[in-house]
Scaffold this motif. Structure first.
Motif, PDB file in Angstrom:
ATOM      1  N   ASP A  83     -44.850 -22.338  38.461  1.00  0.00           N
ATOM      2  CA  ASP A  83     -46.019 -22.548  37.609  1.00  0.00           C
ATOM      3  C   ASP A  83     -46.427 -21.229  36.963  1.00  0.00           C
ATOM      4  O   ASP A  83     -46.539 -20.200  37.642  1.00  0.00           O
ATOM      5  CB  ASP A  83     -47.188 -23.096  38.433  1.00  0.00           C
ATOM      6  N   GLY A  84     -46.634 -21.256  35.657  1.00  0.00           N
ATOM      7  CA  GLY A  84     -47.052 -20.068  34.947  1.00  0.00           C
ATOM      8  C   GLY A  84     -45.922 -19.189  34.470  1.00  0.00           C
ATOM      9  O   GLY A  84     -46.151 -18.202  33.769  1.00  0.00           O
ATOM     10  N   LEU A  85     -44.676 -19.518  34.866  1.00  0.00           N
ATOM     11  CA  LEU A  85     -43.507 -18.738  34.472  1.00  0.00           C
ATOM     12  C   LEU A  85     -42.505 -19.672  33.787  1.00  0.00           C
ATOM     13  O   LEU A  85     -42.163 -20.726  34.330  1.00  0.00           O
ATOM     14  CB  LEU A  85     -42.851 -18.086  35.682  1.00  0.00           C
ATOM     15  N   LEU A  86     -42.040 -19.269  32.626  1.00  0.00           N
ATOM     16  CA  LEU A  86     -41.109 -20.080  31.845  1.00  0.00           C
ATOM     17  C   LEU A  86     -39.726 -19.443  31.880  1.00  0.00           C
ATOM     18  O   LEU A  86     -39.571 -18.273  31.522  1.00  0.00           O
ATOM     19  CB  LEU A  86     -41.594 -20.194  30.400  1.00  0.00           C
ATOM     20  N   LEU A  87     -38.732 -20.195  32.327  1.00  0.00           N
ATOM     21  CA  LEU A  87     -37.359 -19.683  32.335  1.00  0.00           C
ATOM     22  C   LEU A  87     -36.841 -19.625  30.908  1.00  0.00           C
ATOM     23  O   LEU A  87     -36.632 -20.643  30.262  1.00  0.00           O
ATOM     24  CB  LEU A  87     -36.464 -20.588  33.188  1.00  0.00           C
ATOM     25  N   GLN A  88     -36.608 -18.417  30.420  1.00  0.00           N
ATOM     26  CA  GLN A  88     -36.183 -18.220  29.035  1.00  0.00           C
ATOM     27  C   GLN A  88     -34.668 -18.113  28.893  1.00  0.00           C
ATOM     28  O   GLN A  88     -34.114 -18.497  27.861  1.00  0.00           O
ATOM     29  CB  GLN A  88     -36.839 -16.954  28.465  1.00  0.00           C
ATOM     30  N   GLU A  89     -34.009 -17.569  29.898  1.00  0.00           N
ATOM     31  CA  GLU A  89     -32.563 -17.381  29.780  1.00  0.00           C
ATOM     32  C   GLU A  89     -31.967 -17.143  31.163  1.00  0.00           C
ATOM     33  O   GLU A  89     -32.625 -16.587  32.049  1.00  0.00           O
ATOM     34  CB  GLU A  89     -32.245 -16.191  28.870  1.00  0.00           C
ATOM     35  N   THR A  90     -30.725 -17.582  31.342  1.00  0.00           N
ATOM     36  CA  THR A  90     -29.975 -17.304  32.564  1.00  0.00           C
ATOM     37  C   THR A  90     -28.727 -16.518  32.196  1.00  0.00           C
ATOM     38  O   THR A  90     -27.929 -16.961  31.371  1.00  0.00           O
ATOM     39  CB  THR A  90     -29.573 -18.601  33.288  1.00  0.00           C
ATOM     40  N   LEU A  91     -28.574 -15.347  32.781  1.00  0.00           N
ATOM     41  CA  LEU A  91     -27.424 -14.489  32.540  1.00  0.00           C
ATOM     42  C   LEU A  91     -26.467 -14.609  33.722  1.00  0.00           C
ATOM     43  O   LEU A  91     -26.889 -14.803  34.860  1.00  0.00           O
ATOM     44  CB  LEU A  91     -27.867 -13.031  32.379  1.00  0.00           C
ATOM     45  N   GLU A  92     -25.167 -14.496  33.462  1.00  0.00           N
ATOM     46  CA  GLU A  92     -24.182 -14.626  34.537  1.00  0.00           C
ATOM     47  C   GLU A  92     -23.057 -13.634  34.333  1.00  0.00           C
ATOM     48  O   GLU A  92     -22.641 -13.358  33.206  1.00  0.00           O
ATOM     49  CB  GLU A  92     -23.620 -16.043  34.588  1.00  0.00           C
ATOM     50  N   ILE A  93     -22.580 -13.101  35.436  1.00  0.00           N
ATOM     51  CA  ILE A  93     -21.446 -12.191  35.399  1.00  0.00           C
ATOM     52  C   ILE A  93     -20.569 -12.480  36.621  1.00  0.00           C
ATOM     53  O   ILE A  93     -21.077 -12.668  37.737  1.00  0.00           O
ATOM     54  CB  ILE A  93     -21.901 -10.714  35.364  1.00  0.00           C
ATOM     55  N   ASN A  94     -19.246 -12.549  36.412  1.00  0.00           N
ATOM     56  CA  ASN A  94     -18.295 -12.811  37.486  1.00  0.00           C
ATOM     57  C   ASN A  94     -17.083 -11.892  37.329  1.00  0.00           C
ATOM     58  O   ASN A  94     -16.594 -11.693  36.212  1.00  0.00           O
ATOM     59  CB  ASN A  94     -17.828 -14.272  37.451  1.00  0.00           C
ATOM     60  N   TYR A  95     -16.614 -11.343  38.431  1.00  0.00           N
ATOM     61  CA  TYR A  95     -15.430 -10.486  38.399  1.00  0.00           C
ATOM     62  C   TYR A  95     -14.886 -10.388  39.828  1.00  0.00           C
ATOM     63  O   TYR A  95     -15.492 -10.921  40.777  1.00  0.00           O
ATOM     64  CB  TYR A  95     -15.762  -9.099  37.837  1.00  0.00           C
ATOM     65  N   THR A  96     -13.763  -9.743  39.985  1.00  0.00           N
ATOM     66  CA  THR A  96     -13.106  -9.626  41.288  1.00  0.00           C
ATOM     67  C   THR A  96     -12.916  -8.155  41.639  1.00  0.00           C
ATOM     68  O   THR A  96     -12.607  -7.333  40.766  1.00  0.00           O
ATOM     69  CB  THR A  96     -11.741 -10.334  41.271  1.00  0.00           C
ATOM     70  N   VAL A  97     -13.118  -7.830  42.906  1.00  0.00           N
ATOM     71  CA  VAL A  97     -12.903  -6.460  43.374  1.00  0.00           C
ATOM     72  C   VAL A  97     -11.963  -6.482  44.578  1.00  0.00           C
ATOM     73  O   VAL A  97     -11.823  -7.500  45.266  1.00  0.00           O
ATOM     74  CB  VAL A  97     -14.232  -5.775  43.777  1.00  0.00           C
ATOM     75  N   THR A  98     -11.345  -5.349  44.819  1.00  0.00           N
ATOM     76  CA  THR A  98     -10.510  -5.173  46.003  1.00  0.00           C
ATOM     77  C   THR A  98     -11.061  -4.001  46.805  1.00  0.00           C
ATOM     78  O   THR A  98     -11.131  -2.872  46.299  1.00  0.00           O
ATOM     79  CB  THR A  98      -9.036  -4.899  45.628  1.00  0.00           C
ATOM     80  N   LEU A  99     -11.465  -4.281  48.021  1.00  0.00           N
ATOM     81  CA  LEU A  99     -11.980  -3.236  48.911  1.00  0.00           C
ATOM     82  C   LEU A  99     -10.793  -2.598  49.628  1.00  0.00           C
ATOM     83  O   LEU A  99      -9.930  -3.308  50.161  1.00  0.00           O
ATOM     84  CB  LEU A  99     -12.971  -3.825  49.909  1.00  0.00           C
ATOM     85  N   GLN A 100     -10.779  -1.259  49.657  1.00  0.00           N
ATOM     86  CA  GLN A 100      -9.591  -0.544  50.105  1.00  0.00           C
ATOM     87  C   GLN A 100      -9.739   0.120  51.468  1.00  0.00           C
ATOM     88  O   GLN A 100      -8.890   0.921  51.862  1.00  0.00           O
ATOM     89  CB  GLN A 100      -9.225   0.529  49.062  1.00  0.00           C
ATOM     90  N   SER A 101     -10.798  -0.198  52.198  1.00  0.00           N
ATOM     91  CA  SER A 101     -10.954   0.399  53.527  1.00  0.00           C
ATOM     92  C   SER A 101     -11.718  -0.559  54.431  1.00  0.00           C
ATOM     93  O   SER A 101     -12.502  -1.393  53.959  1.00  0.00           O
ATOM     94  CB  SER A 101     -11.704   1.735  53.454  1.00  0.00           C
ATOM     95  N   ASN A 102     -11.488  -0.408  55.727  1.00  0.00           N
ATOM     96  CA  ASN A 102     -12.201  -1.245  56.689  1.00  0.00           C
ATOM     97  C   ASN A 102     -13.687  -0.942  56.668  1.00  0.00           C
ATOM     98  O   ASN A 102     -14.519  -1.846  56.837  1.00  0.00           O
ATOM     99  CB  ASN A 102     -11.634  -1.036  58.091  1.00  0.00           C
ATOM    100  N   LYS A 103     -14.058   0.324  56.444  1.00  0.00           N
ATOM    101  CA  LYS A 103     -15.480   0.669  56.384  1.00  0.00           C
ATOM    102  C   LYS A 103     -16.165  -0.067  55.244  1.00  0.00           C
ATOM    103  O   LYS A 103     -17.268  -0.605  55.408  1.00  0.00           O
ATOM    104  CB  LYS A 103     -15.672   2.174  56.216  1.00  0.00           C
ATOM    105  N   ALA A 104     -15.540  -0.105  54.071  1.00  0.00           N
ATOM    106  CA  ALA A 104     -16.140  -0.811  52.938  1.00  0.00           C
ATOM    107  C   ALA A 104     -16.291  -2.297  53.248  1.00  0.00           C
ATOM    108  O   ALA A 104     -17.316  -2.914  52.907  1.00  0.00           O
ATOM    109  CB  ALA A 104     -15.295  -0.614  51.688  1.00  0.00           C
TER     110      ALA A 104
END
Length: 282
Positions: free
Chosen positions: A217-238
């Motif tokens: 209430d009181g807030l109007l959804l004006q736009e939805t932005l989306e981003i998708n990509y893939t990563v590779t983690l190279q260490s057990n700590k990460a």
């Protein structure tokens, strides 16, 4: 960067706090309530016994993992998307609030992006985690950082141009109170495939995230932005740091966690939705 002004409210009496340069500094209201500034620059504005009922705040181990993982840059595209969204919608040199700022990665990053554009934003970062707020304050001395609940913001009404709520509780009524008419709320949430590779490593039956767009209430959804990509983690700590900054820490059985301890590489999709709501002007 030298701070110019702030407008904290006393969490006890709701009068304005003024910064008194005594030692490391004190915030004090006309009624004499005072709050010491910590060595790292933040202030605790969460009175004892108040504000923690909704969410206890991430523990120090989760905050350390979040700080270390985000420093690798894998979530940088989300930071850039947020900075662009704020810059395109808020007035120049805006007053911004990161409600649930954690260790300040996005808080500082958005502030820095705006400064690179020649702006002078005033940026607040609030969180229940003292560890997170301490990290945020040390990360960027230009920020106004405080331990505070998003459900009881120590800010005056209608003084904020933009609120960031990133994977945190949406206290819509409090956000409405502090937002100026026409101000913006940016809510970040995971897209369906976000961290699906991590879930495949944890669970026998991995699941997609449910998309939970909400109306306020009181807030109007004006736009939805989306981003998708893939990563590779190279260490057990990460890999383990990523795990520790997610809710899966709470709902994964011990055997599933042990699976991650044996991994040295992990490929996973990352995906984010940013909902841009505007406060009604009338």
């Amino acid at each position: 960067m030298e701070k110019e002004h702030a407008s904290f409210l006393c969490p006890i009496c709701r009068n304005a706090l003024a910064r008194i340069p005594e030692g490391k500094g004190v915030w004090r209201c006309p009624k004499g309530h005072s709050f010491d500034v910590a060595g790292s620059g933040y202030v605790n504005l969460l009175p004892s016994g108040r504000g923690s009922a909704h969410l206890p705040g991430d523990n120090p181990e989760m905050m350390r993992a979040r700080r270390d993982f985000l420093a690798l840059g894998h979530y940088r595209p989300l930071l850039e998307l947020l900075a662009q969204a704020v810059s395109a919608r808020c007035p120049r040199s805006p007053v911004l609030l990161d409600a649930g700022c954690g260790e300040g990665y996005y808080t500082s990053g958005v502030a820095s992006a705006l400064r690179d554009q020649g702006q002078s934003p005033t940026v607040y970062g609030f969180d229940l985690s003292k560890t997170g707020v301490r990290y945020a304050a040390k990360r960027d001395k230009s920020l106004y950082c405080a331990v505070a609940s998003v459900y009881d913001l120590p800010l005056p009404a209608e003084t904020v141009d933009g609120v960031l709520s990133l994977f945190a509780p949406v206290a819509d009524q409090e956000f409405l109170r502090v937002l100026r008419p026409g101000g913006w709320l940016f809510v970040a949430a995971p897209s369906p495939k976000h961290l699906f590779g991590l879930k495949q490593a944890l669970y026998d039956r991995p699941y997609e995230n449910a998309v939970k767009r909400r109306e306020y209430d009181g807030l109007l959804l004006q736009e939805t932005l989306e981003i998708n990509y893939t990563v590779t983690l190279q260490s057990n700590k990460a890999i383990l740091d990523l795990f520790w900054m997610t809710p899966y820490v709470y709902n994964s059985y011990q055997g599933a966690q042990h699976r991650l301890e044996r991994l040295e590489q992990l490929e996973t999709p990352l995906g984010f939705l940013v909902y841009c709501y505007q406060k009604r002007k009338g």
